[in-house]
Design an enzyme around this catalytic site. Structure first.
Site, PDB file in Angstrom:
ATOM      1  N   SER A   1       0.848  -1.293   0.123  1.00  0.00           N
ATOM      2  CA  SER A   1       0.011  -0.023  -0.062  1.00  0.00           C
ATOM      3  C   SER A   1       0.668   1.214   0.105  1.00  0.00           C
ATOM      4  O   SER A   1       1.847   1.284   0.604  1.00  0.00           O
ATOM      5  CB  SER A   1      -0.956   0.083   1.250  1.00  0.00           C
ATOM      6  OG  SER A   1      -1.575   1.163   1.382  1.00  0.00           O
TER       7      SER A   1
ATOM      8  N   TYR B   1      -2.556  -0.224  10.636  1.00  0.00           N
ATOM      9  CA  TYR B   1      -2.563  -0.814   8.892  1.00  0.00           C
ATOM     10  C   TYR B   1      -1.170  -0.170   8.304  1.00  0.00           C
ATOM     11  O   TYR B   1      -0.493  -0.888   7.992  1.00  0.00           O
ATOM     12  CB  TYR B   1      -3.611  -0.112   8.214  1.00  0.00           C
ATOM     13  CG  TYR B   1      -3.851  -0.348   6.954  1.00  0.00           C
ATOM     14  CD1 TYR B   1      -4.540  -1.509   6.619  1.00  0.00           C
ATOM     15  CD2 TYR B   1      -3.484   0.447   6.025  1.00  0.00           C
ATOM     16  CE1 TYR B   1      -4.462  -1.939   5.248  1.00  0.00           C
ATOM     17  CE2 TYR B   1      -3.517   0.069   4.678  1.00  0.00           C
ATOM     18  CZ  TYR B   1      -4.184  -1.129   4.154  1.00  0.00           C
ATOM     19  OH  TYR B   1      -4.150  -1.567   2.809  1.00  0.00           O
TER      20      TYR B   1
HETATM   21  N1  LIG Z   1      -8.914  -1.261  -1.367  1.00  0.00           N
HETATM   22  C1  LIG Z   1      -7.793  -0.263  -1.471  1.00  0.00           C
HETATM   23  O1  LIG Z   1      -8.039   0.772  -1.723  1.00  0.00           O
HETATM   24  C2  LIG Z   1      -6.385  -0.912  -1.060  1.00  0.00           C
HETATM   25  C3  LIG Z   1      -5.332  -0.209  -1.203  1.00  0.00           C
HETATM   26  C4  LIG Z   1      -4.240  -0.663  -0.807  1.00  0.00           C
HETATM   27  C5  LIG Z   1      -3.943  -2.001  -0.562  1.00  0.00           C
HETATM   28  N2  LIG Z   1      -5.006  -2.950  -0.541  1.00  0.00           N
HETATM   29  C6  LIG Z   1      -5.009  -4.185   0.163  1.00  0.00           C
HETATM   30  O2  LIG Z   1      -5.658  -4.984  -0.812  1.00  0.00           O
HETATM   31  C7  LIG Z   1      -5.937  -6.166  -0.144  1.00  0.00           C
HETATM   32  C8  LIG Z   1      -7.392  -6.607  -0.309  1.00  0.00           C
HETATM   33  O3  LIG Z   1      -8.409  -5.457   0.317  1.00  0.00           O
HETATM   34  P1  LIG Z   1      -9.839  -5.226  -0.448  1.00  0.00           P
HETATM   35  O4  LIG Z   1      -9.486  -3.972  -0.570  1.00  0.00           O
HETATM   36  O5  LIG Z   1     -10.041  -6.290  -1.627  1.00  0.00           O
HETATM   37  O6  LIG Z   1     -10.580  -5.408   1.012  1.00  0.00           O
HETATM   38  P2  LIG Z   1     -11.763  -6.333   1.292  1.00  0.00           P
HETATM   39  O7  LIG Z   1     -12.913  -6.452   0.201  1.00  0.00           O
HETATM   40  O8  LIG Z   1     -12.190  -6.070   2.719  1.00  0.00           O
HETATM   41  O9  LIG Z   1     -11.161  -7.773   1.191  1.00  0.00           O
HETATM   42  C9  LIG Z   1     -10.289  -8.242   2.351  1.00  0.00           C
HETATM   43  C10 LIG Z   1     -10.052  -9.500   2.201  1.00  0.00           C
HETATM   44  O10 LIG Z   1      -9.205 -10.151   3.196  1.00  0.00           O
HETATM   45  C11 LIG Z   1      -9.840 -11.107   3.828  1.00  0.00           C
HETATM   46  N3  LIG Z   1      -9.209 -11.408   5.262  1.00  0.00           N
HETATM   47  C12 LIG Z   1      -9.144 -10.326   6.339  1.00  0.00           C
HETATM   48  N4  LIG Z   1      -8.638 -11.251   7.424  1.00  0.00           N
HETATM   49  C13 LIG Z   1      -8.191 -12.520   6.999  1.00  0.00           C
HETATM   50  C14 LIG Z   1      -7.673 -13.620   7.374  1.00  0.00           C
HETATM   51  N5  LIG Z   1      -7.033 -13.668   8.644  1.00  0.00           N
HETATM   52  N6  LIG Z   1      -7.179 -14.621   7.014  1.00  0.00           N
HETATM   53  C15 LIG Z   1      -7.811 -14.915   5.532  1.00  0.00           C
HETATM   54  N7  LIG Z   1      -8.459 -13.744   4.967  1.00  0.00           N
HETATM   55  C16 LIG Z   1      -8.660 -12.612   5.658  1.00  0.00           C
HETATM   56  C17 LIG Z   1     -11.331 -10.805   3.948  1.00  0.00           C
HETATM   57  O11 LIG Z   1     -12.041 -11.843   4.526  1.00  0.00           O
HETATM   58  P3  LIG Z   1     -13.417 -11.809   5.134  1.00  0.00           P
HETATM   59  O12 LIG Z   1     -14.542 -11.725   3.997  1.00  0.00           O
HETATM   60  O13 LIG Z   1     -13.689 -13.268   5.733  1.00  0.00           O
HETATM   61  O14 LIG Z   1     -13.247 -10.732   6.313  1.00  0.00           O
HETATM   62  C18 LIG Z   1     -11.542 -10.503   2.668  1.00  0.00           C
HETATM   63  O15 LIG Z   1     -11.608 -11.518   1.780  1.00  0.00           O
HETATM   64  C19 LIG Z   1      -5.657  -6.022   1.522  1.00  0.00           C
HETATM   65  O16 LIG Z   1      -4.396  -6.427   1.522  1.00  0.00           O
HETATM   66  C20 LIG Z   1      -5.692  -4.476   1.478  1.00  0.00           C
HETATM   67  O17 LIG Z   1      -4.704  -3.894   2.635  1.00  0.00           O
HETATM   68  C21 LIG Z   1      -6.486  -1.997  -0.517  1.00  0.00           C
END
Ligand SMILES: NC(=O)c1ccc[n+]([C@@H]2O[C@H](COP(=O)([O-])OP(=O)(O)OC[C@H]3O[C@@H](n4cnc5c(N)ncnc54)[C@H](OP(=O)(O)O)[C@@H]3O)[C@@H](O)[C@H]2O)c1
Length: 310
Positions: free
Chosen positions: A174, A230
């Site tokens: 990130s 985070y």
């Molecule tokens: N969205 C952004 O703007 C952004 C920017 C930079 C980086 N990221 C990164 O992108 C990645 C994906 O995020 P997203 O944006 O797609 O968010 P999201 O829709 O909230 O997805 C997060 C995923 O991680 C899973 N998760 C959380 N804790 C877990 C655990 N202990 N074991 C296995 N799975 C787990 C969640 O499962 P549940 O459904 O069970 O909660 C969900 O499938 C993350 O690493 C985030 O930090 C996102």
């Protein structure tokens, strides 16, 4: 010798995605499935994972399978590693995507100040006001975003090394994990010094942070003021990526490891805010995972499409 013009991947490619049940992870699964890969969609919750699998199968993606994997649970990681070893014997691509934002918003503060959630979360203002940072949620954030990814890598490394194609590890990083987010220049320098990075140093930094949170003195130290847990978890993940890249440098075939910031993506982790879709965020990850060996760096941070500064 591999022909540089030919894709290094094919329909035998085995790809594992953590947190694949929704958001960016789900879209990465879909894009890999679209290339015919053997996709292992993992999720911590079996029902949510199965539903995601059914959704992909209903769209015609038959090469996807599901296995439960809670990255913050060592027994679950060990169970998954043993299953995939028996089932596939190797892994070509690992996307460490599972993540949590470790943040509680102080709803009373938002209400009293007549704010929009959006303003609190994404304004440039560097203030901890409106964020509730507690030890348990800070620790859980580290256990998922940093230690979870690290444990999955360690458990799957023998299988990644068994890939005949030169495996790829993508740690979803990130902008919030860039070192300038730290207010302490001493810590910035220590973590920027690749030659002196170690697992012990990264652990020590996170322990200091968690200890300051426990003692409720974290705001007085050099930690980030907004999304501190985070940001610290992603700073640690970035540092570990650089460290691991040096450790894997001499592997033949090479195991490449990079971080990708997917963009500001509209998913649950951002409360639906962002300027690109989960599909577009996933494209940024998939593109790096598929780079040909002669164009693929290792130990780098991609900010969407370009290599950026740690
Ligand atoms: N969205 C952004 O703007 C952004 C920017 C930079 C980086 N990221 C990164 O992108 C990645 C994906 O995020 P997203 O944006 O797609 O968010 P999201 O829709 O909230 O997805 C997060 C995923 O991680 C899973 N998760 C959380 N804790 C877990 C655990 N202990 N074991 C296995 N799975 C787990 C969640 O499962 P549940 O459904 O069970 O909660 C969900 O499938 C993350 O690493 C985030 O930090 C996102």
């Amino acid at each position: 010798m591999m022909n540089a013009n030919r894709s290094w991947w094919n329909e035998e490619t085995v790809a594992v995605i953590t947190g694949g049940n929704k958001g960016i992870g789900f879209e990465v699964c879909k894009q890999f499935a679209n290339l015919g890969f053997r996709v292992i969609l993992t999720a911590r919750d079996a029902d949510r994972g199965q539903k995601a699998l059914v959704a992909l199968r209903n769209e015609g993606f038959q090469t996807v399978s599901f296995h439960q994997l809670d990255v913050s649970n060592k027994a679950s990681v060990a169970d998954f590693a043993s299953w995939i070893s028996q089932e596939h014997g190797h892994v070509d691509i690992l996307v460490n995507n599972a993540g949590t934002n470790g943040v509680y918003v102080d709803e009373l503060y938002v209400k009293e100040n007549n704010m929009k959630l959006e303003d609190l979360l994404w304004s440039e203002q560097q203030s901890s006001k409106g964020f509730i940072v507690e030890y348990e949620s800070a620790k859980a954030c580290m256990e998922t975003n940093y230690y979870g990814a690290k444990h999955v890598i360690r458990a799957l490394l023998p299988l990644l090394r068994s890939s005949s194609r030169g495996a790829r590890i993508i740690n979803v990083g990130s902008l919030f994990g860039q070192l300038h987010n730290l207010r302490s220049s001493k810590l910035q320098q220590e973590l920027a010094d690749v030659d002196h990075l170690s697992d012990a140093l990264i652990d020590q930094v996170l322990e200091m942070y968690l200890n300051d949170v426990k003692q409720k003195i974290w705001e007085d130290k050099g930690w980030p003021l907004k999304f501190p847990s985070y940001k610290m978890s992603k700073i640690a993940l970035h540092a570990y990526t650089r460290l691991l890249a040096t450790q894997l440098e001499k592997d033949v075939p090479k195991v490449f490891v990079n971080c990708v910031h997917p963009g500001f993506v509209r998913t649950d982790i951002t409360s639906g805010m962002g300027n690109i879709s989960a599909q577009e965020g996933a494209e940024n990850i998939v593109r790096v995972a598929l780079l040909p060996p002669n164009e693929c760096p290792s130990g780098q941070l991609f900010l969407e499409k370009k290599v950026g500064q740690f």
